[in-house]
Design a protein around this motif. Structure first.
Motif, PDB file in Angstrom:
ATOM      1  N   ARG A  39       0.610  -1.058  -0.262  1.00 32.31           N
ATOM      2  CA  ARG A  39      -0.133   0.060  -0.067  1.00 32.31           C
ATOM      3  C   ARG A  39       0.797   1.272  -0.178  1.00 32.31           C
ATOM      4  O   ARG A  39       0.576   2.082  -0.589  1.00 32.31           O
ATOM      5  N   PHE A  40       2.074   1.272   0.689  1.00 32.41           N
ATOM      6  CA  PHE A  40       2.924   2.356   0.481  1.00 32.41           C
ATOM      7  C   PHE A  40       3.932   2.377  -0.538  1.00 32.41           C
ATOM      8  O   PHE A  40       4.563   3.518  -0.780  1.00 32.41           O
ATOM      9  N   LEU A  41       3.836   1.420  -1.390  1.00 33.62           N
ATOM     10  CA  LEU A  41       4.880   1.416  -2.711  1.00 33.62           C
ATOM     11  C   LEU A  41       3.908   1.462  -3.848  1.00 33.62           C
ATOM     12  O   LEU A  41       3.136   0.198  -4.046  1.00 33.62           O
ATOM     13  N   ASP A  42       4.208   2.381  -4.717  1.00 28.84           N
ATOM     14  CA  ASP A  42       3.282   2.597  -5.954  1.00 28.84           C
ATOM     15  C   ASP A  42       3.901   1.555  -7.175  1.00 28.84           C
ATOM     16  O   ASP A  42       4.631   1.976  -8.004  1.00 28.84           O
ATOM     17  N   VAL A  43       4.141   0.176  -6.739  1.00 26.02           N
ATOM     18  CA  VAL A  43       4.738  -0.601  -7.833  1.00 26.02           C
ATOM     19  C   VAL A  43       3.773  -1.788  -8.127  1.00 26.02           C
ATOM     20  O   VAL A  43       3.256  -2.345  -7.220  1.00 26.02           O
ATOM     21  N   HIS A  44       3.373  -1.971  -9.228  1.00 29.68           N
ATOM     22  CA  HIS A  44       2.304  -2.764  -9.756  1.00 29.68           C
ATOM     23  C   HIS A  44       2.582  -4.418  -9.138  1.00 29.68           C
ATOM     24  O   HIS A  44       1.640  -5.086  -8.998  1.00 29.68           O
ATOM     25  N   VAL A  45       3.736  -4.632  -9.537  1.00 28.78           N
ATOM     26  CA  VAL A  45       3.811  -6.269  -9.316  1.00 28.78           C
ATOM     27  C   VAL A  45       5.313  -6.386  -8.223  1.00 28.78           C
ATOM     28  O   VAL A  45       6.342  -5.493  -8.512  1.00 28.78           O
ATOM     29  N   LEU A  46       5.062  -6.671  -7.183  1.00 29.53           N
ATOM     30  CA  LEU A  46       5.842  -6.396  -5.910  1.00 29.53           C
ATOM     31  C   LEU A  46       6.185  -7.422  -5.290  1.00 29.53           C
ATOM     32  O   LEU A  46       5.182  -8.439  -5.055  1.00 29.53           O
ATOM     33  N   GLY A  47       7.260  -8.149  -4.908  1.00 29.43           N
ATOM     34  CA  GLY A  47       7.728  -9.271  -4.423  1.00 29.43           C
ATOM     35  C   GLY A  47       8.292  -8.824  -2.913  1.00 29.43           C
ATOM     36  O   GLY A  47       9.186  -7.894  -3.015  1.00 29.43           O
ATOM     37  N   ILE A  48       7.792  -9.375  -1.895  1.00 29.23           N
ATOM     38  CA  ILE A  48       8.116  -8.995  -0.539  1.00 29.23           C
ATOM     39  C   ILE A  48       8.769 -10.342   0.085  1.00 29.23           C
ATOM     40  O   ILE A  48       8.137 -11.232  -0.076  1.00 29.23           O
ATOM     41  N   ASP A  49       9.829 -10.165   0.432  1.00 27.18           N
ATOM     42  CA  ASP A  49      10.604 -11.162   1.165  1.00 27.18           C
ATOM     43  C   ASP A  49      10.427 -11.317   2.786  1.00 27.18           C
ATOM     44  O   ASP A  49      10.558 -10.414   3.205  1.00 27.18           O
ATOM     45  N   LEU A  50      10.040 -12.629   3.095  1.00 26.37           N
ATOM     46  CA  LEU A  50       9.658 -12.750   4.534  1.00 26.37           C
ATOM     47  C   LEU A  50      10.196 -14.091   5.082  1.00 26.37           C
ATOM     48  O   LEU A  50      10.180 -14.908   4.595  1.00 26.37           O
ATOM     49  N   LEU A  51      11.165 -13.867   5.962  1.00 24.62           N
ATOM     50  CA  LEU A  51      11.786 -15.097   6.411  1.00 24.62           C
ATOM     51  C   LEU A  51      10.852 -15.362   8.000  1.00 24.62           C
ATOM     52  O   LEU A  51      10.379 -14.476   8.784  1.00 24.62           O
ATOM     53  N   SER A  52      10.368 -16.606   7.849  1.00 26.50           N
ATOM     54  CA  SER A  52       9.324 -16.849   8.940  1.00 26.50           C
ATOM     55  C   SER A  52       9.646 -18.351   9.239  1.00 26.50           C
ATOM     56  O   SER A  52       9.844 -19.182   8.403  1.00 26.50           O
ATOM     57  N   GLU A  53       9.644 -18.635  10.684  1.00 29.98           N
ATOM     58  CA  GLU A  53       9.862 -20.174  11.075  1.00 29.98           C
ATOM     59  C   GLU A  53       8.573 -21.096  10.449  1.00 29.98           C
ATOM     60  O   GLU A  53       8.620 -22.198  10.343  1.00 29.98           O
ATOM     61  N   ASP A  54       7.438 -20.456  10.354  1.00 31.27           N
ATOM     62  CA  ASP A  54       6.021 -20.880  10.045  1.00 31.27           C
ATOM     63  C   ASP A  54       5.275 -19.891   9.513  1.00 31.27           C
ATOM     64  O   ASP A  54       4.605 -19.109  10.109  1.00 31.27           O
ATOM     65  N   ILE A  55       5.077 -19.915   8.198  1.00 32.40           N
ATOM     66  CA  ILE A  55       4.091 -18.855   7.583  1.00 32.40           C
ATOM     67  C   ILE A  55       2.922 -19.156   7.940  1.00 32.40           C
ATOM     68  O   ILE A  55       1.846 -18.151   7.685  1.00 32.40           O
ATOM     69  N   ALA A  56       2.434 -20.182   8.524  1.00 35.77           N
ATOM     70  CA  ALA A  56       1.077 -20.501   8.983  1.00 35.77           C
ATOM     71  C   ALA A  56       0.668 -19.793  10.268  1.00 35.77           C
ATOM     72  O   ALA A  56      -0.506 -19.631  10.769  1.00 35.77           O
ATOM     73  N   LYS A  57       1.794 -19.398  10.854  1.00 31.54           N
ATOM     74  CA  LYS A  57       1.386 -18.559  12.041  1.00 31.54           C
ATOM     75  C   LYS A  57       1.761 -17.051  11.626  1.00 31.54           C
ATOM     76  O   LYS A  57       2.359 -16.610  10.678  1.00 31.54           O
ATOM     77  N   PRO A  58       1.074 -16.195  12.537  1.00 32.00           N
ATOM     78  CA  PRO A  58       1.122 -14.698  12.304  1.00 32.00           C
ATOM     79  C   PRO A  58       2.675 -14.327  12.614  1.00 32.00           C
ATOM     80  O   PRO A  58       3.295 -14.586  13.567  1.00 32.00           O
ATOM     81  N   TRP A  59       2.880 -13.142  11.812  1.00 37.31           N
ATOM     82  CA  TRP A  59       4.355 -12.709  11.834  1.00 37.31           C
ATOM     83  C   TRP A  59       4.670 -12.093  13.446  1.00 37.31           C
ATOM     84  O   TRP A  59       5.884 -12.004  13.985  1.00 37.31           O
ATOM     85  N   THR A  60       3.436 -11.832  14.016  1.00 38.62           N
ATOM     86  CA  THR A  60       3.560 -11.173  15.368  1.00 38.62           C
ATOM     87  C   THR A  60       4.138 -12.331  16.536  1.00 38.62           C
ATOM     88  O   THR A  60       4.640 -11.928  17.665  1.00 38.62           O
ATOM     89  N   GLU A  61       4.142 -13.635  16.139  1.00 39.13           N
ATOM     90  CA  GLU A  61       4.330 -14.717  17.055  1.00 39.13           C
ATOM     91  C   GLU A  61       5.460 -15.298  16.751  1.00 39.13           C
ATOM     92  O   GLU A  61       5.777 -16.285  17.253  1.00 39.13           O
ATOM     93  N   THR A  62       6.107 -14.955  15.683  1.00 38.87           N
ATOM     94  CA  THR A  62       7.473 -15.545  15.092  1.00 38.87           C
ATOM     95  C   THR A  62       8.649 -14.689  15.412  1.00 38.87           C
ATOM     96  O   THR A  62       8.417 -13.490  15.106  1.00 38.87           O
ATOM     97  N   SER A  63       9.870 -15.022  15.016  1.00 34.70           N
ATOM     98  CA  SER A  63      10.895 -14.258  14.782  1.00 34.70           C
ATOM     99  C   SER A  63      11.179 -13.733  13.419  1.00 34.70           C
ATOM    100  O   SER A  63      10.482 -14.296  12.417  1.00 34.70           O
TER     101      SER A  63
END
Length: 426
Positions: free
Chosen positions: A402-426
């Motif tokens: 929402r903050f980036l005016d880019v039509h196709v955007l890839g966002i890299d996320l490191l997560s121990e478990d993508i099924a868990k919310p980012w607020t509960e993992t490192s």
């Protein structure tokens, strides 16, 4: 000496035309009337397996068109497969769909030379000529895996596509809703935001200012600064160039000052400018994920796993890599799902740190990870986890977009478990 088959009046159409409802190469074929279709077809079928159980063409024009379409597949099952052939004023008019105009034009030469060599009893260098075509296509503006996938998806969905040579861009659609661009960078993107996402330090600082989760890090212009930064941040750390792509120059899980020194030089060598700073940041434990947004909306998530081989108790690591690279999914073409695992200094260094060498023989079912980074271009494997991602992680991706005016955007996320919310993992 006059050739048995001659091509004249060759034309290239950028869109639908009187011969085909797609962009097409058209040509007139003049040929000797005594050419034996069955003999020609039998010889050609020996090299093109798709023809072995199909009927003999009724005319030389049909034979030429069907052969051109199959040759142009380049063993990749490319989507351009339409053709027509019809008699006109004593010759035959052939039209066949193309993707890259240069490769299509060379395909005409290929088929013409092949037929003439068969008729005149010469050996045609089929494999050499086909390899040349494959190389030509892969180096063209159409041959990258990302751009080809987008072009093919547009074609399957009935979206008109044109390559505008003077601008070196592709255009999808027409009128007000058209999109122009190269690969995933489009003309509607903000120039400033596209530039921002190209530099890791700028992008991270921007996201940090907005309150998004980013690893703690510092810009370092010298090795001494990098060593001090690692001490302040706390081991383990990561080193990477400020600009770059495909994981080039990235070293992860560095646990001591000697690791930092090596990582600093790797990042500097991979950077666009040796005077650019190097990022030293906290190493975050987790699996690499790429979240994709289109026009600010989440559409897909991939888990990216570093290249690996599985032992069988018999083959060495090097032999296992060669065996893995021979799989069709690693053909390293625009249509293959995975790239080759390249044996280079980074791979050798990484397994050496684990006390291994290329000649070691892993035990049965032992998994040997070969790289620090999970990029597909480095031989990594991707797993679709779109149906597993937690809604809060989807919201995180859309909030960033929402903050980036880019039509196709890839966002890299490191997560121990993508099924868990980012607020509960490192």
């Amino acid at each position: 000496m006059k050739k048995a088959l001659i091509i004249t009046n060759k034309k290239l159409y950028l869109g639908p035309n009187t011969y085909l409802d797609q962009q097409a190469i058209t040509l007139h074929i003049e040929f000797e009337t005594n050419m034996n279709l069955e003999t020609l077809w039998h010889t050609i079928s020996q090299k093109i397996p798709e023809f072995k159980d199909s009927s003999v063409p009724k005319t030389i024009g049909e034979l030429f068109a069907r052969t051109a379409v199959q040759v142009q597949q380049l063993n990749m099952n490319l989507f351009a497969n339409k053709w027509t052939s019809q008699p006109e004023n004593g010759y035959e008019v052939v039209a066949f769909q193309y993707i890259d105009p240069v490769t299509g034009d060379r395909t005409v030469d290929f088929v013409c030379d092949w037929i003439n060599d068969i008729v005149e009893g010469r050996e045609f260098p089929f494999k050499v000529r086909l390899t040349e075509l494959e190389h030509l296509f892969s180096k063209s503006s159409f041959g990258g895996p990302t751009i080809y996938s987008i072009i093919e998806a547009g074609y399957k969905n009935g979206i008109p596509m044109f390559y505008i040579k003077s601008e070196d861009v592709f255009q999808w659609g027409q009128g007000r809703k058209q999109l122009r661009g190269r690969s995933t960078v489009l003309h509607r993107d903000s120039i400033k935001d596209t530039e921002l996402t190209s530099f890791k330090d700028l992008a991270k600082n921007f996201l940090d200012d907005l309150g998004f989760p980013v690893p703690k890090g510092m810009l370092c212009y010298s090795l001494r600064e990098a060593e001090n930064a690692a001490d302040q941040i706390g081991y383990p750390v990561v080193t990477k160039p400020v600009s770059g792509h495909k994981g080039q120059g990235v070293s992860t899980n560095l646990t001591c000052i000697e690791d930092v020194r090596i990582g600093f030089e790797i990042a500097r060598d991979a950077g666009e400018n040796r005077y650019d700073p190097i990022i030293v940041e906290k190493y975050v434990v987790g699996t690499d994920h790429r979240l994709l947004t289109i026009s600010g909306k989440f559409v897909a998530a991939l888990q990216r796993i570093p290249a690996y081989v599985v032992g069988n108790g018999e083959l060495s690591i090097e032999e296992l890599i060669h065996r893995e690279n021979n799989r069709s999914v690693r053909a390293d073409t625009p249509r293959s799902a995975l790239g080759k695992i390249k044996i280079d200094d980074d791979l050798v260094s990484f397994i050496r740190e684990k006390g291994l060498s290329l000649s070691d023989i892993p035990a049965e079912n032992e998994i040997i990870t070969l790289r620090r980074v999970a990029n597909l271009s480095a031989g990594g494997v991707s797993v679709n986890v779109t149906d597993k991602i937690h809604p809060l992680n989807i919201k995180l991706a859309e909030d960033v977009a929402r903050f980036l005016d880019v039509h196709v955007l890839g966002i890299d996320l490191l997560s121990e478990d993508i099924a868990k919310p980012w607020t509960e993992t490192s």
